[in-house]
Structure formats: structure tokens, C-alpha cells
Design a protein around this motif. Sequence first.
Motif, PDB file in Angstrom:
ATOM      1  N   ALA A 163      -2.849  11.217   0.973  1.00  0.00           N
ATOM      2  CA  ALA A 163      -3.848  11.774   1.889  1.00  0.00           C
ATOM      3  C   ALA A 163      -4.021  10.906   3.131  1.00  0.00           C
ATOM      4  O   ALA A 163      -4.345  11.415   4.212  1.00  0.00           O
ATOM      5  CB  ALA A 163      -5.186  11.942   1.176  1.00  0.00           C
ATOM      6  N   VAL A 164      -3.814   9.605   3.010  1.00  0.00           N
ATOM      7  CA  VAL A 164      -3.861   8.718   4.181  1.00  0.00           C
ATOM      8  C   VAL A 164      -2.798   9.137   5.189  1.00  0.00           C
ATOM      9  O   VAL A 164      -3.057   9.216   6.396  1.00  0.00           O
ATOM     10  CB  VAL A 164      -3.659   7.247   3.761  1.00  0.00           C
ATOM     11  N   ILE A 165      -1.601   9.429   4.696  1.00  0.00           N
ATOM     12  CA  ILE A 165      -0.521   9.866   5.584  1.00  0.00           C
ATOM     13  C   ILE A 165      -0.774  11.284   6.090  1.00  0.00           C
ATOM     14  O   ILE A 165      -0.493  11.609   7.246  1.00  0.00           O
ATOM     15  CB  ILE A 165       0.830   9.769   4.846  1.00  0.00           C
ATOM     16  N   THR A 166      -1.324  12.134   5.220  1.00  0.00           N
ATOM     17  CA  THR A 166      -1.650  13.502   5.639  1.00  0.00           C
ATOM     18  C   THR A 166      -2.636  13.500   6.803  1.00  0.00           C
ATOM     19  O   THR A 166      -2.486  14.261   7.770  1.00  0.00           O
ATOM     20  CB  THR A 166      -2.232  14.300   4.465  1.00  0.00           C
ATOM     21  N   PHE A 197       0.831  -1.214   0.000  1.00  0.00           N
ATOM     22  CA  PHE A 197       0.000   0.000   0.000  1.00  0.00           C
ATOM     23  C   PHE A 197       0.860   1.257   0.000  1.00  0.00           C
ATOM     24  O   PHE A 197       0.648   2.169  -0.814  1.00  0.00           O
ATOM     25  CB  PHE A 197      -0.937  -0.013   1.206  1.00  0.00           C
ATOM     26  N   TYR A 198       1.826   1.335   0.924  1.00  0.00           N
ATOM     27  CA  TYR A 198       2.576   2.581   1.079  1.00  0.00           C
ATOM     28  C   TYR A 198       3.747   2.711   0.089  1.00  0.00           C
ATOM     29  O   TYR A 198       4.288   3.802  -0.072  1.00  0.00           O
ATOM     30  CB  TYR A 198       3.075   2.719   2.515  1.00  0.00           C
ATOM     31  N   ARG A 199       4.111   1.635  -0.584  1.00  0.00           N
ATOM     32  CA  ARG A 199       5.185   1.725  -1.574  1.00  0.00           C
ATOM     33  C   ARG A 199       4.687   1.642  -3.012  1.00  0.00           C
ATOM     34  O   ARG A 199       5.381   2.100  -3.926  1.00  0.00           O
ATOM     35  CB  ARG A 199       6.223   0.631  -1.308  1.00  0.00           C
ATOM     36  N   TYR A 200       3.480   1.058  -3.200  1.00  0.00           N
ATOM     37  CA  TYR A 200       2.965   0.891  -4.559  1.00  0.00           C
ATOM     38  C   TYR A 200       1.512   1.349  -4.722  1.00  0.00           C
ATOM     39  O   TYR A 200       0.985   1.322  -5.829  1.00  0.00           O
ATOM     40  CB  TYR A 200       3.063  -0.581  -4.984  1.00  0.00           C
ATOM     41  N   GLY A 201       0.841   1.724  -3.631  1.00  0.00           N
ATOM     42  CA  GLY A 201      -0.546   2.154  -3.727  1.00  0.00           C
ATOM     43  C   GLY A 201      -1.505   1.023  -4.044  1.00  0.00           C
ATOM     44  O   GLY A 201      -2.506   1.222  -4.732  1.00  0.00           O
ATOM     45  N   VAL A 202      -1.225  -0.173  -3.538  1.00  0.00           N
ATOM     46  CA  VAL A 202      -2.049  -1.355  -3.802  1.00  0.00           C
ATOM     47  C   VAL A 202      -2.412  -1.996  -2.469  1.00  0.00           C
ATOM     48  O   VAL A 202      -1.561  -2.115  -1.581  1.00  0.00           O
ATOM     49  CB  VAL A 202      -1.296  -2.382  -4.678  1.00  0.00           C
ATOM     50  N   ILE A 203      -3.678  -2.422  -2.336  1.00  0.00           N
ATOM     51  CA  ILE A 203      -4.057  -3.077  -1.084  1.00  0.00           C
ATOM     52  C   ILE A 203      -4.865  -4.333  -1.359  1.00  0.00           C
ATOM     53  O   ILE A 203      -5.618  -4.419  -2.341  1.00  0.00           O
ATOM     54  CB  ILE A 203      -4.851  -2.128  -0.161  1.00  0.00           C
ATOM     55  N   HIS A 204      -4.642  -5.324  -0.521  1.00  0.00           N
ATOM     56  CA  HIS A 204      -5.438  -6.549  -0.509  1.00  0.00           C
ATOM     57  C   HIS A 204      -6.661  -6.257   0.346  1.00  0.00           C
ATOM     58  O   HIS A 204      -6.544  -6.015   1.544  1.00  0.00           O
ATOM     59  CB  HIS A 204      -4.599  -7.684   0.093  1.00  0.00           C
ATOM     60  N   GLY A 205      -7.825  -6.257  -0.271  1.00  0.00           N
ATOM     61  CA  GLY A 205      -9.023  -5.779   0.417  1.00  0.00           C
ATOM     62  C   GLY A 205      -9.772  -6.807   1.228  1.00  0.00           C
ATOM     63  O   GLY A 205     -10.870  -6.508   1.708  1.00  0.00           O
ATOM     64  N   ASP A 206      -9.204  -8.009   1.407  1.00  0.00           N
ATOM     65  CA  ASP A 206      -9.981  -9.050   2.076  1.00  0.00           C
ATOM     66  C   ASP A 206      -9.101  -9.870   3.023  1.00  0.00           C
ATOM     67  O   ASP A 206      -8.704 -10.989   2.698  1.00  0.00           O
ATOM     68  CB  ASP A 206     -10.616  -9.968   1.019  1.00  0.00           C
ATOM     69  N   GLY A 217       8.363   6.359   6.623  1.00  0.00           N
ATOM     70  CA  GLY A 217       9.323   7.451   6.736  1.00  0.00           C
ATOM     71  C   GLY A 217       9.824   7.914   5.383  1.00  0.00           C
ATOM     72  O   GLY A 217      10.070   7.099   4.485  1.00  0.00           O
ATOM     73  N   ASN A 218       9.927   9.230   5.205  1.00  0.00           N
ATOM     74  CA  ASN A 218      10.367   9.825   3.934  1.00  0.00           C
ATOM     75  C   ASN A 218       9.454   9.453   2.769  1.00  0.00           C
ATOM     76  O   ASN A 218       9.910   9.319   1.629  1.00  0.00           O
ATOM     77  CB  ASN A 218      11.808   9.403   3.616  1.00  0.00           C
ATOM     78  N   PHE A 219       8.168   9.293   3.054  1.00  0.00           N
ATOM     79  CA  PHE A 219       7.216   8.954   1.991  1.00  0.00           C
ATOM     80  C   PHE A 219       7.213  10.044   0.929  1.00  0.00           C
ATOM     81  O   PHE A 219       7.215  11.243   1.224  1.00  0.00           O
ATOM     82  CB  PHE A 219       5.801   8.802   2.573  1.00  0.00           C
ATOM     83  N   ASP A 220       7.165   9.624  -0.332  1.00  0.00           N
ATOM     84  CA  ASP A 220       7.147  10.549  -1.460  1.00  0.00           C
ATOM     85  C   ASP A 220       6.155  10.016  -2.481  1.00  0.00           C
ATOM     86  O   ASP A 220       6.354   8.935  -3.049  1.00  0.00           O
ATOM     87  CB  ASP A 220       8.549  10.649  -2.068  1.00  0.00           C
TER      88      ASP A 220
END
Length: 459
Positions: A315-318, A274-283, A434-437
Motif C-alpha cells: 500500500a505504501v507503493i500504491t 523495508f521494501y524487500r523484507y517489510g522491516v523498518i528501523h523506527g529510530d 522496481g518490479n516490487f512483488d
Amino acid sequence: MSNDDEDFTAQNESNRFGGRVRRYAKVGASAGKLAARLATGKMFGGDIDHSKYAAELTSALGGLKGPLMKVAQILSTIPDALPKEYTQALATLQADAPSMGWLFVKRRMRTELGAGWQEKFTDFSRDAVAAASLGQVHRATLDDGRTVACKLQYPDMSATVEADLKQLRAAFAIYRRYDSAIDAENIQLELTARLREELDYEREARNMLLYRHMLADEDCVHVPEPVMDLTTKRLLTMTWQTGQKFQKFLDSDPSQEARNQVALKMFRAWYVPFYRYGVIHGDPHLGNYSLRDDLSVNLLDFGCIRIFPPAFVNAVITLYEALRDKDEEKAVHAYQSWGFDNPSRELIDVLNIWAGFVYGPILDDRERRMDETNSVAYGAEVAGRVHRELRRVGGVKPPREFVLVDRAAVGLGAVFLRLDAHLNWYQIFNDLVGNFDADILARNQDAALSKVGLDRPEN
């Protein structure tokens, strides 16, 4: 197979489909009657006995045993998307469809792989070794000695999914007749899109390749390898993963250190992508993973995968930073970035109640148990408070992307509760983000999707 066997199997398929159609008709009629009674009760100020109506709807739905059960699991994690009586009742239904017999399995495999399909395996189990909402799994062996799992989709599943989605629309319509706290249109659209995607096993194979890429450096997580030349839209062949079920691990009375290890590995399995590729396993359902002897995690199902715009993850991190720093303006910016249109200050305050519950464990820089702020009882109390306040401020329409992020967070929270893990969630989270971009995430995402042949969803 003889002609008589073919005729018998075809007749069974016809009977099965006819029975399903009759059950759908029963559900449709029951939902219509229920909607009418609810509307009448509201119109004349009568009390609505949701427990009674939930029991009636559950009785009507009891024969479906299809994807609607997965929908119920997801809805149960979204505060009052449907009344708790309905989601609790739906959750009691069995998710497994009746197993396909061997004659029928042979016919379906021939349809998917051709007349000589059995020559592609040195062994293929006659009986299913596992069942799910959309298909059943057979264990097999390839010529090169690899053990594989062959997930074969049940017949008529496209029609089943569409019928279940029709019932879902009816359920939401019922809810809208008496409660406007949550406008569920986007929830419905999101669940519809994801369920339709799950019908495509070729897409699931590409999702699997995506997860193998994203988690390649995570020794604590294992992802099967799809066998692409033995995979079709209705058959998914993948390498077999050996491990024990989560409940068996809990029943073994594991040490606190072992519980903590599993919790940490589950966290990374879900949130590195999620935080490195913007992908989540929803189940994060208990049947979708198992544990190896070294307590590393096998991920097993990749049908319910969501790809997010980088700005959404940002926005999740914000919002996390806004809650941590008590920065109201930053919270407003986060909700607007998520797609909440012109949120009022009152609405922001209400949304922050739920956000504070979900983010709670990562706002506290110390080793702690999950149930200090995220117990089931407290979660129910928070959900009830959020619902009451949303009605007071005029309701809200959650963005589509909210659905599976919330499902993953609450679902994993439930896993961590059962593990009774004692960890510094604040430190674990900040070490990961940390250091998310967002620009780096966008480049990572583009490269990963291009490599496996996937596109970002339009919505």
C-alpha cells in the motif's frame, strides 16, 4: 566485593528507586492538575496557554530521564499528535540516566552472567563509554581478541517504562480534552508495544541478526554481530563498530560528493529492509549510527524495529503511484489497505496533503535538494494545514503501522536536509522498488524471520 560494599550498593539502589517513585508521583499530580485546568479552560471558553502548561509539565518530567524522551522524539514527527509546545518542551529534556558506578556495574554483570563473569573478558572498562535511554555501554575485549560493546540495562527499567507509559497516556488524555483532530489511541498502543519490546535485549540481538541477514549484500552498511552466549534480557554484547559521529562528519566541511554518498547509503540502510523484507528501523536518531572512514554506515541500535504485513508495504507503493499518477481511486485503495476505515473523499484530500509532503522528493524525476519542498519551515506549515483540515472534516484515527513509517521518513528527511544532499531521489527510489512483488516480499520475510527466530507482531 565486601559485605559492606554490597550493603552500600543495595542502599544506593533502594534510594534510587525511592527517588524515582517520588518523581513519578510528582508527575502524576502535575498531569492531573494540568488536565483539570485544560478542561476548565475549554468548558468556559477561556484561552489555553499551552506554552505555559508545557513548561509546567517539562519541569515535572525533568527528573525522569527515561524512555519518555524517545517517545517525545517520535511524537515530534507525527503532525499534531500532541501540541507542538509539548513535544518541543519534552525534546529539551535529557535522555541519559545517571551512570551506574563500578560497584553497581559489577553487581549487575554478576547477576546477568554469573559470579565468574570477569573471566569471560580479558578487559572490561570500569566507566561507561556511552549512555542511552535504557542502558549504558562498556567497552570490553574477549579471549579471541574481539573488541565488544556490552550494553547493560539500567535497574528498574521495566517499572520505569510502565511509569513513563502511564504519563504518556495522561498526556494523550489531556490532548483529547480540547482537540479531536487526531485520535491517538493507535499511536499510544504502537508506542507502548515498541517500548516494551526494547526492554528485551535478547530480542534486540535477534533484530541485529535479522539486519545482518537483510543487509548482507549492502557493502555500504555494517551491522554488529551479537555475542549470543554473553547476551541476556538485560545485557547485550555485540562486536564493536569504529566510526565517527554524524555531527563530526558535518563539522569537517565535507564535499558535496561526500554528502551525497552518505545520504545514499543512509537511504539504502533504511529502505532496503523495508521494501524487500517489510522491516523498518523506527529510530533514525543521530546516536544510532556512525560513519566509517570510507563513509559507509554503522548501524548501532536495534531496539526500535517494526515488522509489517506485506500488504502494508504494498500500500505504501500504491499510494506513491496514486500521487504520481493523480489517481484518486488508487489513493482510496491505499488508505483502506493501511487501515483507515471508510475514508471520505474530504479526508482523503487532507491525508494527501501530508502524503504529498512526505513523498514529494521521490515524485520529481531530477536531481534536487531536499529543502526545495521538505524544509523545516515548510514541514511545519504543512503540518499546521493538515491539522486544521482534520478538525474541519471530523478528525482521523491513524493505524498503528503508520507511526514508525512516518517517524522513519521524516527522521531521515531531517538527516538529508542536514547533509544538503543533491540527488535524484525519484531514480533512487524507483531503482529500489522496481518490479516490487508483495508475494516475493512475504517469502523473503518468512525466511528471514525463521532464520533468526522472530515472529511477526500480532498488530
